[in-house]
Design a protein around this motif. Structure first.
Motif, mmCIF file in Angstrom:
data_model
loop_
_atom_site.group_PDB
_atom_site.id
_atom_site.type_symbol
_atom_site.label_atom_id
_atom_site.label_comp_id
_atom_site.label_asym_id
_atom_site.label_seq_id
_atom_site.Cartn_x
_atom_site.Cartn_y
_atom_site.Cartn_z
ATOM 1 N N GLU A 120 -59.247 30.496 10.446
ATOM 2 C CA GLU A 120 -58.209 31.001 9.539
ATOM 3 C C GLU A 120 -56.946 30.194 9.789
ATOM 4 O O GLU A 120 -56.520 30.021 10.936
ATOM 5 C CB GLU A 120 -57.929 32.472 9.831
ATOM 6 C CG GLU A 120 -56.688 33.002 9.129
ATOM 7 C CD GLU A 120 -56.151 34.287 9.737
ATOM 8 O OE1 GLU A 120 -55.042 34.695 9.333
ATOM 9 O OE2 GLU A 120 -56.824 34.890 10.585
ATOM 10 N N LEU A 121 -56.314 29.731 8.714
ATOM 11 C CA LEU A 121 -55.095 28.938 8.872
ATOM 12 C C LEU A 121 -54.038 29.363 7.858
ATOM 13 O O LEU A 121 -54.329 29.555 6.672
ATOM 14 C CB LEU A 121 -55.390 27.440 8.708
ATOM 15 C CG LEU A 121 -56.197 26.828 9.864
ATOM 16 C CD1 LEU A 121 -56.758 25.481 9.459
ATOM 17 C CD2 LEU A 121 -55.331 26.691 11.108
ATOM 18 N N ASP A 122 -52.832 29.545 8.353
ATOM 19 C CA ASP A 122 -51.662 29.742 7.514
ATOM 20 C C ASP A 122 -51.579 28.603 6.503
ATOM 21 O O ASP A 122 -51.940 27.456 6.807
ATOM 22 C CB ASP A 122 -50.444 29.753 8.439
ATOM 23 C CG ASP A 122 -49.125 29.691 7.720
ATOM 24 O OD1 ASP A 122 -48.566 30.750 7.427
ATOM 25 O OD2 ASP A 122 -48.653 28.562 7.467
ATOM 26 N N GLU A 123 -51.089 28.899 5.296
ATOM 27 C CA GLU A 123 -51.119 27.913 4.222
ATOM 28 C C GLU A 123 -50.431 26.600 4.606
ATOM 29 O O GLU A 123 -50.941 25.514 4.324
ATOM 30 C CB GLU A 123 -50.463 28.480 2.961
ATOM 31 C CG GLU A 123 -51.141 29.730 2.414
ATOM 32 C CD GLU A 123 -50.496 31.011 2.883
ATOM 33 O OE1 GLU A 123 -50.023 31.791 2.044
ATOM 34 O OE2 GLU A 123 -50.467 31.242 4.125
ATOM 35 N N ALA A 124 -49.249 26.707 5.209
ATOM 36 C CA ALA A 124 -48.522 25.492 5.581
ATOM 37 C C ALA A 124 -49.184 24.790 6.757
ATOM 38 O O ALA A 124 -49.320 23.553 6.765
ATOM 39 C CB ALA A 124 -47.071 25.821 5.904
ATOM 40 N N TRP A 125 -49.630 25.562 7.742
ATOM 41 C CA TRP A 125 -50.249 24.949 8.920
ATOM 42 C C TRP A 125 -51.638 24.408 8.615
ATOM 43 O O TRP A 125 -52.139 23.528 9.330
ATOM 44 C CB TRP A 125 -50.286 25.944 10.078
ATOM 45 C CG TRP A 125 -48.945 26.091 10.717
ATOM 46 C CD1 TRP A 125 -47.975 26.992 10.410
ATOM 47 C CD2 TRP A 125 -48.412 25.265 11.757
ATOM 48 N NE1 TRP A 125 -46.878 26.795 11.198
ATOM 49 C CE2 TRP A 125 -47.113 25.749 12.038
ATOM 50 C CE3 TRP A 125 -48.904 24.181 12.483
ATOM 51 C CZ2 TRP A 125 -46.299 25.169 13.011
ATOM 52 C CZ3 TRP A 125 -48.096 23.611 13.465
ATOM 53 C CH2 TRP A 125 -46.817 24.107 13.720
ATOM 54 N N ALA A 126 -52.280 24.916 7.562
ATOM 55 C CA ALA A 126 -53.570 24.359 7.169
ATOM 56 C C ALA A 126 -53.440 22.888 6.818
ATOM 57 O O ALA A 126 -54.332 22.080 7.121
ATOM 58 C CB ALA A 126 -54.142 25.132 5.983
ATOM 59 N N VAL A 127 -52.321 22.512 6.203
ATOM 60 C CA VAL A 127 -52.089 21.104 5.863
ATOM 61 C C VAL A 127 -51.988 20.263 7.127
ATOM 62 O O VAL A 127 -52.562 19.174 7.231
ATOM 63 C CB VAL A 127 -50.831 20.960 4.998
ATOM 64 C CG1 VAL A 127 -50.527 19.489 4.736
ATOM 65 C CG2 VAL A 127 -51.011 21.699 3.678
ATOM 66 N N ARG A 128 -51.262 20.760 8.113
ATOM 67 C CA ARG A 128 -51.148 20.027 9.382
ATOM 68 C C ARG A 128 -52.497 19.933 10.090
ATOM 69 O O ARG A 128 -52.798 18.928 10.733
ATOM 70 C CB ARG A 128 -50.115 20.717 10.281
ATOM 71 C CG ARG A 128 -48.728 20.799 9.656
ATOM 72 C CD ARG A 128 -47.684 21.197 10.669
ATOM 73 N NE ARG A 128 -46.407 21.466 10.036
ATOM 74 C CZ ARG A 128 -45.288 21.713 10.697
ATOM 75 N NH1 ARG A 128 -45.308 21.740 12.029
ATOM 76 N NH2 ARG A 128 -44.165 21.955 10.070
ATOM 77 N N PHE A 129 -53.298 20.983 9.953
ATOM 78 C CA PHE A 129 -54.624 20.956 10.570
ATOM 79 C C PHE A 129 -55.491 19.875 9.949
ATOM 80 O O PHE A 129 -56.124 19.071 10.665
ATOM 81 C CB PHE A 129 -55.290 22.326 10.419
ATOM 82 C CG PHE A 129 -56.671 22.399 11.012
ATOM 83 C CD1 PHE A 129 -56.857 22.802 12.325
ATOM 84 C CD2 PHE A 129 -57.796 22.071 10.264
ATOM 85 C CE1 PHE A 129 -58.133 22.870 12.877
ATOM 86 C CE2 PHE A 129 -59.064 22.141 10.801
ATOM 87 C CZ PHE A 129 -59.226 22.537 12.116
ATOM 88 N N VAL A 130 -55.550 19.836 8.605
ATOM 89 C CA VAL A 130 -56.452 18.877 7.961
ATOM 90 C C VAL A 130 -55.956 17.442 8.114
ATOM 91 O O VAL A 130 -56.730 16.502 7.900
ATOM 92 C CB VAL A 130 -56.677 19.224 6.469
ATOM 93 C CG1 VAL A 130 -57.275 20.621 6.330
ATOM 94 C CG2 VAL A 130 -55.405 19.078 5.648
ATOM 95 N N GLU A 131 -54.694 17.239 8.488
ATOM 96 C CA GLU A 131 -54.225 15.895 8.819
ATOM 97 C C GLU A 131 -54.828 15.410 10.133
ATOM 98 O O GLU A 131 -54.953 14.206 10.357
ATOM 99 C CB GLU A 131 -52.698 15.886 8.918
ATOM 100 C CG GLU A 131 -51.994 16.031 7.567
ATOM 101 C CD GLU A 131 -50.492 16.244 7.720
ATOM 102 O OE1 GLU A 131 -50.036 16.448 8.872
ATOM 103 O OE2 GLU A 131 -49.790 16.217 6.693
ATOM 104 N N ARG A 132 -55.231 16.358 10.982
ATOM 105 C CA ARG A 132 -55.850 16.028 12.269
ATOM 106 C C ARG A 132 -57.367 16.060 12.205
ATOM 107 O O ARG A 132 -58.048 15.236 12.808
ATOM 108 C CB ARG A 132 -55.380 17.015 13.344
ATOM 109 C CG ARG A 132 -53.889 16.941 13.653
ATOM 110 C CD ARG A 132 -53.424 18.210 14.357
ATOM 111 N NE ARG A 132 -52.055 18.130 14.834
ATOM 112 C CZ ARG A 132 -50.988 18.275 14.066
ATOM 113 N NH1 ARG A 132 -51.132 18.493 12.763
ATOM 114 N NH2 ARG A 132 -49.778 18.197 14.595
#
Length: 430
Positions: A120-132
């Motif tokens: 589960e990822l917060d909408e904004a942090w999901a973007v940072r996750f998929v960058e990694r």
């Protein structure tokens, strides 16, 4: 194989650092859901990509405004029927929460003995996750007005989800009944499938425009899984249609919104190759997620804790009262940073459903008085205004009979505080 730039020894050191940080925090009586991940991220920024690259079925990301925690639990439970599943089931939905879950469940030698990760990822942090880490699969739930002080307008949030869809390599599952989410099919090269509800139920699941008075739109996009009927007192099963065949499933997570979430989770399970029977068995096992419909027994009374955090979510959660009328209701509103400091969103919730209930109603939390004023405008009588959360809880429990039923609608930080009290003075039932 260890990705370039991150040695095997570095990965082991990252796990040790995270585990020792976690142990120290637990020794101090703190939850430690985020800090270990933050420490590891600062010292070993490539650790997460290194660890997750070894999972045979890759990574699943679940994100959207409402329903992330419960839907993630549904997905993890369904996939658990076939695979070994790693997940951040504490609800810590920033990148650091995913890192903490990863180091906590890795062996001290650094190995992750899992097949798939579901985060589960917060909408904004999901973007940072998929960058990694590029996810193999994602499930995008909805876009609603939520914490405008953080996200701004909902078109900004939709663009964030579009970046998650674009980064996904295998399969994207979309809510066809949310126009902003459905439009994200154009943002990805991955395979796309959708879930939704039957046209007869659409008005019960408004998207953001419909919530604020727009006309109800009916999508023509085919759904891999469609919600046909909702649970009712006479028929406690939800009916899901898959490939033209209807299937009944009794969901332990109550409320119409969770029946809709179950369709998304089922569509994701099918996308990963599970058969319908396996998906349904998994759904039937899902208990309420942390603070999202959890039940406790306190002095012989049943107390149910329901998280609310934005207009759409609150309106849907109020509909859990359709199945059973409680003897007492507490509305607990805090305005800490994690709740969103601006609580004007409460004026976009229709509380009229509470006015007709033969139920004792009270307000609690730092904005207890403001909540009482809001309810008065919907002709809802408040019997008690008590900012102290534990006092409000105990007062409501004392006010009902020995076999009584209390429901607490609570914002995020109030939910954590109330959950701690309930664990101390009561017994968890689900």
């Amino acid at each position: 194989m260890t990705p370039p730039g991150c040695s095997r020894m570095t990965a082991v050191l990252a796990v040790w650092l995270g585990k020792l940080t976690l142990l120290a925090l637990r020794a101090l009586g703190r939850r430690g859901n985020a800090m270990p991940g933050l420490v590891v991220e600062k010292v070993f920024p490539r650790y997460l990509a290194t660890a997750l690259a070894r999972l045979p079925q890759g990574v699943v990301v679940v994100t959207g405004t409402n329903g992330k925690t419960t839907t993630t639990k549904m997905v993890a439970t369904i996939l658990g029927e076939r695979y070994r599943v790693l997940t951040n089931d504490t609800g810590s939905n920033f990148v650091r929460g995913a890192i903490t879950a990863t180091v906590e469940h890795a062996s001290w030698s650094g190995w992750l003995r899992y097949d798939v990760a579901v985060f589960e990822l917060d909408e904004a942090w999901a973007v940072r996750f998929v960058e990694r880490v590029a996810p193999q699969h994602c499930l995008l739930l909805n876009v609603m007005r939520d914490q405008l002080d953080r996200f701004g307008e909902i078109d900004t949030t939709a663009r964030l989800l579009g970046k998650v869809a674009a980064a996904t390599t295998g399969h994207v599952v979309l809510n066809r009944d949310d126009e902003r989410v459905a439009a994200l099919a154009a943002d990805t090269a991955a395979q796309v499938s959708c879930y939704g509800v039957t046209p007869e139920l659409r008005e019960l699941f408004p998207n953001d425009e419909e919530l604020y008075g727009g006309p109800v739109t009916i999508s023509s996009v085919p759904a891999a899984v469609e919600l046909r009927t909702l649970p009712s007192p006479s028929h406690p099963a939800a009916t899901l249609r898959v490939d033209g065949t209807d299937h009944d499933v009794v969901l332990r997570a109550e409320g119409p919104h969770n029946a809709q979430n179950a369709c998304g989770a089922a569509a994701l399970g099918l996308a990963l190759g599970l058969d319908v029977d396996t998906v349904l068995v998994g759904l039937a096992k899902v208990s309420p997620a942390f603070g999202r419909g959890q039940s406790f027994e306190v002095d012989g009374r049943r107390v149910v804790l329901q998280l609310v955090k934005n207009p759409a979510g609150f309106r849907q959660t109020l509909r859990t009262l359709d199945m059973q009328t409680p003897d007492a209701v507490v509305v607990a509103i805090n305005d800490d940073y994690a709740d969103g400091r601006d609580v004007s969103w409460l004026w976009d919730v229709d509380f009229a459903v509470l006015s007709g209930l033969p139920t004792r109603l009270s307000t609690a939390g730092t904005r207890a008085a403001d909540m009482a004023v809001r309810l008065r405008y919907d002709d809802v009588a408040v019997e008690e205004i008590e900012p102290d959360l534990e006092k409000a809880l105990r007062s409501s429990v004392r006010s009902v009979d020995d076999d009584g039923h209390v429901v607490i609608f609570s914002t995020y930080t109030a939910m954590w505080a109330l959950h701690a009290v309930l664990q101390r003075i009561g017994t968890a039932l689900s």
